[in-house]
Design an enzyme around this catalytic site. Sequence first.
Site, mmCIF file in Angstrom:
data_model
loop_
_atom_site.group_PDB
_atom_site.id
_atom_site.type_symbol
_atom_site.label_atom_id
_atom_site.label_comp_id
_atom_site.label_asym_id
_atom_site.label_seq_id
_atom_site.Cartn_x
_atom_site.Cartn_y
_atom_site.Cartn_z
ATOM 1 N N GLU A 198 -3.076 -4.565 -3.228
ATOM 2 C CA GLU A 198 -3.704 -5.426 -4.294
ATOM 3 C C GLU A 198 -3.449 -5.305 -5.804
ATOM 4 O O GLU A 198 -3.302 -5.321 -6.324
ATOM 5 C CB GLU A 198 -4.859 -6.006 -4.033
ATOM 6 N N ASN A 237 1.102 -1.211 0.091
ATOM 7 C CA ASN A 237 -0.096 0.074 0.118
ATOM 8 C C ASN A 237 1.279 1.098 0.145
ATOM 9 O O ASN A 237 1.816 0.927 0.466
ATOM 10 C CB ASN A 237 -0.721 -0.303 1.180
ATOM 11 N N ILE A 238 -0.014 2.243 -0.499
ATOM 12 C CA ILE A 238 1.004 3.342 -0.540
ATOM 13 C C ILE A 238 0.038 4.858 -0.672
ATOM 14 O O ILE A 238 -0.493 4.709 -1.377
ATOM 15 C CB ILE A 238 1.564 3.541 -1.924
ATOM 16 N N GLU A 239 -0.069 5.271 1.013
ATOM 17 C CA GLU A 239 -0.642 6.388 0.994
ATOM 18 C C GLU A 239 0.010 7.949 0.600
ATOM 19 O O GLU A 239 1.122 7.988 0.493
ATOM 20 C CB GLU A 239 -0.542 6.131 2.867
HETATM 21 N N1 THU Z 1 -5.212 -1.961 2.221
HETATM 22 C C1 THU Z 1 -5.230 -2.177 0.936
HETATM 23 O O1 THU Z 1 -3.634 -2.373 1.289
HETATM 24 N N2 THU Z 1 -5.663 -3.382 0.854
HETATM 25 C C2 THU Z 1 -6.772 -3.578 1.678
HETATM 26 O O2 THU Z 1 -7.248 -4.717 1.025
HETATM 27 C C3 THU Z 1 -7.045 -2.932 2.053
HETATM 28 C C4 THU Z 1 -6.375 -2.352 3.126
HETATM 29 C C5 THU Z 1 -4.580 -0.406 2.635
HETATM 30 C C6 THU Z 1 -4.805 0.821 2.540
HETATM 31 C C7 THU Z 1 -4.620 1.423 3.709
HETATM 32 O O3 THU Z 1 -3.479 2.119 3.227
HETATM 33 C C8 THU Z 1 -4.548 0.943 4.881
HETATM 34 O O4 THU Z 1 -4.965 -0.229 4.416
HETATM 35 C C9 THU Z 1 -5.253 1.653 5.705
HETATM 36 O O5 THU Z 1 -6.381 1.278 5.113
#
Ligand code: THU
Length: 138
Positions: free
Chosen positions: A55, A42-44
Amino acid sequence: MDNKELIRQALEARQMAYAPYSKYKVGAALLTKQGRVYKGCNIENAAYTPSNCAERTAFFKAVSEGERAFEAIAIVGGLQDSPTDYAYPCGVCRQVMMEFCNPEEFRIITAVSEEQYMEQTLAAMLPHGFGPDNIKEQ
Ligand code: THU
């Protein structure tokens, strides 16, 4: 490739997670039908909405390299250094999977560790999903 190895790669991918806001780090490892693995994290973003899930990072990396046929994805996530519970794919990610995968065959492996995991098809996780077949002319 076995599930354990795919989970190991998802755990590796999780180490690259950029999640300074939620602190919830997710890793994914996407296996193609030809046996290649694309990893994603994940990349915020400070503006929040541009954030991307692990994913979709994996899927978009793969699709942008020409891949179209997928076998399975392993997903790990959590707030701690090591996952303590299952991280399920969000609705948007399930929909992206629906675009490229046969829902009856594509396997989603949610894992806490290489030893503790669950496996479900996309159809089980996204019942009555809407996909490319629905807008095909007869
Ligand atoms: N997140 C994912 O990367 N995949 C998921 O299926 C659920 C949520 C991430 C998004 C965000 O960066 C963090 O988890 C918290 O929601």
